[in-house]
Each structure stands twice: as structure tokens, then as C-alpha cells.
Motif scaffolding. Structure first.
Motif, PDB file in Angstrom:
ATOM      1  N   SER A 244       0.868  -1.131  -0.100  1.00  0.00           N
ATOM      2  CA  SER A 244      -0.107   0.033   0.038  1.00  0.00           C
ATOM      3  C   SER A 244       0.805   1.322  -0.026  1.00  0.00           C
ATOM      4  CB  SER A 244      -0.913  -0.103   1.245  1.00  0.00           C
ATOM      5  OG  SER A 244      -0.152  -0.055   2.387  1.00  0.00           O
ATOM      6  N   THR A 245       0.171   2.379  -0.292  1.00  0.00           N
ATOM      7  CA  THR A 245       0.902   3.540  -0.313  1.00  0.00           C
ATOM      8  C   THR A 245       1.380   4.080   1.162  1.00  0.00           C
ATOM      9  OG1 THR A 245      -0.279   4.212  -2.347  1.00  0.00           O
ATOM     10  CG2 THR A 245       0.857   6.147  -1.121  1.00  0.00           C
ATOM     11  N   PRO A 267       2.106  -0.425  -4.750  1.00  0.00           N
ATOM     12  CA  PRO A 267       0.726   0.119  -4.066  1.00  0.00           C
ATOM     13  C   PRO A 267       0.101   0.561  -5.417  1.00  0.00           C
ATOM     14  CG  PRO A 267       3.060   0.995  -3.338  1.00  0.00           C
ATOM     15  CD  PRO A 267       3.407   0.100  -4.481  1.00  0.00           C
ATOM     16  N   GLU A 268      -1.199   0.970  -5.099  1.00  0.00           N
ATOM     17  CA  GLU A 268      -2.232   1.542  -6.166  1.00  0.00           C
ATOM     18  C   GLU A 268      -1.855   2.529  -6.676  1.00  0.00           C
ATOM     19  OE1 GLU A 268      -6.282   0.917  -4.728  1.00  0.00           O
ATOM     20  OE2 GLU A 268      -6.202  -0.971  -4.657  1.00  0.00           O
ATOM     21  N   THR A 328      -6.803 -10.848   1.493  1.00  0.00           N
ATOM     22  CA  THR A 328      -7.117  -9.088   1.392  1.00  0.00           C
ATOM     23  C   THR A 328      -7.119  -8.572   2.711  1.00  0.00           C
ATOM     24  OG1 THR A 328      -8.118  -9.789  -0.695  1.00  0.00           O
ATOM     25  CG2 THR A 328      -8.735  -7.715   0.101  1.00  0.00           C
TER      26      THR A 328
END
Length: 346
Positions: A244-245, A267-268, A328
Motif C-alpha cells: 500500500s501507499t 501500491p495502487e 485481502t
């Protein structure tokens, strides 16, 4: 053709179902293996649920494969029927470019073939390890030492080599201060490898809840990321497993002179930094993928020598959908592994 039962998804929101798939006949350099266990990697979820945007359905995930050799081709060397073997992220590459010749097939410049959701030289979509058996060229089959149980060796075929390569390449060892950012499926293996290499190893996590596990697996220290300022200039090498960021600038500040930050996560959102943070202390920001086949074999031998295995929760084929949801949500300690013997009954 060789047939096998497998667990597949027909679409991004469909549940897993059991299907019959075909594997190619064993060629001169091929190995047929009965799959015993298949690790469940987070990238399996991303591909199966089309979160990367290029999924070919029906998809049979699984690139952490551990099994037993059933048959070998006439030109296969170094492997025999009954051997314990593994297959990781790749089943082919061009074999001719500079990086392939150097044994770094993951960085193939002309087109590597992923173990699943890829397209092979025959034009067929590759189908992964959530199945009873598979066929692969001997170059992409590694021998699993007998000291490693197959169920806990399976995740080493992806998570293990993904951690081993950067730790070796950027010098984890005696006198080095290594930080492992994120103590999950990759991080818990990385801690064991870093410790075995002789580095002073610190786990960096959001909360304290995994401290005991980290220390049990070899961490010399455990710090939470809410206290980054007190760790400035404290590390020679940081390997980030975080998907993740996060505040990259603040984490780069943890590196001492000539320190290296290795990013493994995807990360997105793009990671952003203050450029001056790199200039300070002559720091380096790098990335790394899973690694090539010679190093994968080296990693397996190293893990066997030092007793390094994945901490696993074995699941049945019917539990895959639930396992994806749990993965998830971060609800696993620390890797799901599918028992492929349960596929036929699902």
C-alpha cells in the motif's frame, strides 16, 4: 495430452470451481510433477479478481508450486522420478538475451512466460499450480532439498526468492543493519533470511501485535512506524514488502550514508519522494523482482541449511474463496497453502 483436475475462476467475481485442464505431453527436456501444495500469493488474488486489469479467463492461479517428480524427459539431467521439486513465477523465457544467459530469467528482455495467466510459446494461456499436476521445462524446475517440508517450502518459490535476492544483492550480512518493512507473507521469510545471513535485523510494523512472532523468527529488534523520527540514519538496507501507499520520504530518512531502500510492493498509487532525501546520505532507491533460476536453487539450499521455512496455514480447495477474502484483509499468519489432494473432492 495429460489431464488434471484444477481450481479455476471463470470471471473476476465468480467463485472457484473444479475443472479439467490439459497439460502438454512430456518432451525431451520436460518434467512432469504431481503437485502436492501450492502457495497462495497476494498476486494470485490480484490476477484472479482482475485487479491488474489483464486477466485471461478461465484462470488457474498458483506460482508457488511444490511437488514430486512423476516422469522426466529423455534429455533431463539432475532430476529423477521421486525427487521433491518446485516451480515459481516463471515457466519459460527467451533463454537468449543477456539477462537470461546471466541466470536472471525474471528480467528477460524478450518475453518471460508466467506460470499462470501468461502465454507460452505454443500460444496457449498458462495454467498454474492450483491443480493436481503440471509439466515444465527442467530449466524452470528447482530441486527442493529433503530437509524442507513441501507444504512450507512451496511459498519459498515466490516469497522466498523475492526476499533472498535483494538481501544478498545489497549486502545483508555481519555488521549490516537491515530493516524489514512489513511482517507478512514476504517479511516473515525475509527476517529469517536476513538473520541467517548475519545481519542485525529490525522489523518495522504498524503495530506491536506481531512482535512475538518476529522475535521468534530471528528479529533482533521490533519498531513501530509511528516512531520513525527516532530511527533516522539507523539502517544500511531496508527491504519494503508493503503493498500500500506509504510515506516514502520518511522511510528513506531511516537510511544511513550509502544506504539502500529496496521496494518490492506495488501500491495502487505512485510513491512520491522529496528528491533531497536521496541526495542526503547518498541514498539509493531500487526495486527487485523474484529472481532467476540459479539463485532460486541457491535460496532453497540456503533455507534448508538454516532451517528457514514459511509459516503456513494449509487449506482445502473449498476454502480458496474464503482464503482470498482473508488474505485481502490481512488475516493470515503468514501464508496460505493449498493441499492439492483436496481438489478432486471439491
Amino acid at each position: 495430452m495429460i489431464t488434471a483436475q484444477a481450481r479455476a475462476m471463470a470471471g473476476p467475481t465468480d467463485p472457484f470451481s473444479t475443472v479439467t485442464i490439459e497439460r502438454r505431453d512430456v518432451g525431451p527436456t520436460d518434467v512432469l510433477l504431481d503437485i502436492a501444495y501450492a502457495g497462495v500469493c497476494h498476486s494470485d488474488v490480484h490476477h484472479a479478481r482482475a485487479e491488474f486489469g489483464h486477466t485471461r479467463y478461465p484462470i488457474v492461479p498458483g506460482h508457488e508450486i511444490a511437488g514430486i517428480v512423476r516422469e522426466i524427459g529423455t534429455e533431463v539431467t539432475g532430476l529423477t522420478v521421486g525427487d521433491h521439486v518446485g516451480i515459481g513465477c516463471l515457466v519459460d523465457s527467451c533463454r537468449e538475451c543477456a539477462v537470461c544467459r546471466a541466470g536472471q530469467e525474471s528480467y528477460c528482455r524478450r518475453g518471460k512466460v508466467l506460470t499462470y495467466n501468461g502465454v507460452g510459446r505454443d500460444g496457449q494461456v498458462t495454467l498454474g499450480g492450483y491443480s493436481e499436476r503440471t509439466v515444465a521445462d527442467q530449466r524452470f524446475v528447482a530441486r527442493i532439498p529433503d530437509a524442507l517440508p513441501l507444504r512450507s517450502a512451496a511459498p519459498l518459490m515466490c516469497a522466498g526468492i523475492t526476499m533472498y535476492q535483494p538481501l544478498r544483492l545489497w549486502g545483508a550480512g555481519p555488521g549490516k543493519r537491515v530493516g524489514i518493512l512489513g511482517f507478512g507473507g514476504l517479511g516473515h521469510i525475509g527476517v529469517q533470511i536476513s538473520h541467517a545471513l548475519g545481519a542485525h535485523t529490525t522489523v518495522l510494523e504498524l503495530t506491536e501485535d506481531r512482535r512475538a512472532d518476529a522475535e521468534r523468527l530471528g528479529a533482533d529488534a521490533f519498531r513501530t512506524t509511528g516512531d520513525l523520527a527516532s530511527m533516522k540514519d539507523s539502517f544500511d538496507l531496508i527491504v519494503s514488502t508493503v503493498p500500500s501507499t506509504f510515506d516514502l520520504t520518511a522511510h528513506l530518512d531511516l537510511l544511513d550514508f550509502d544506504g539502500t531502500f529496496v521496494n518490492l510492493g506495488v501500491p495502487e498509487e505512485p510513491l512520491r519522494i522529496d528528491p533531497y532525501t536521496l541526495l542526503t546520505n547518498r541514498r539509493k532507491l531500487v526495486g527487485s523482482m523474484s529472481g532467476g533460476m540459479p539463485e532460486t536453487q541457491e535460496m532453497l539450499n540456503f533455507c534448508a541449511e538454516h532451517g528457514i521455512t514459511a509459516q503456513v496455514e494449509v487449506i482445502t480447495a473449498k476454502e480458496l474463496d474464503t482464503a482470498y477474502d482473508r488474505l485481502t484483509a490481512g488475516d493470515v499468519r503468514y501464508r496460505f497453502v493449498l493441499d492439492t489432494e483436496t481438489i478432486a473432492a471439491s
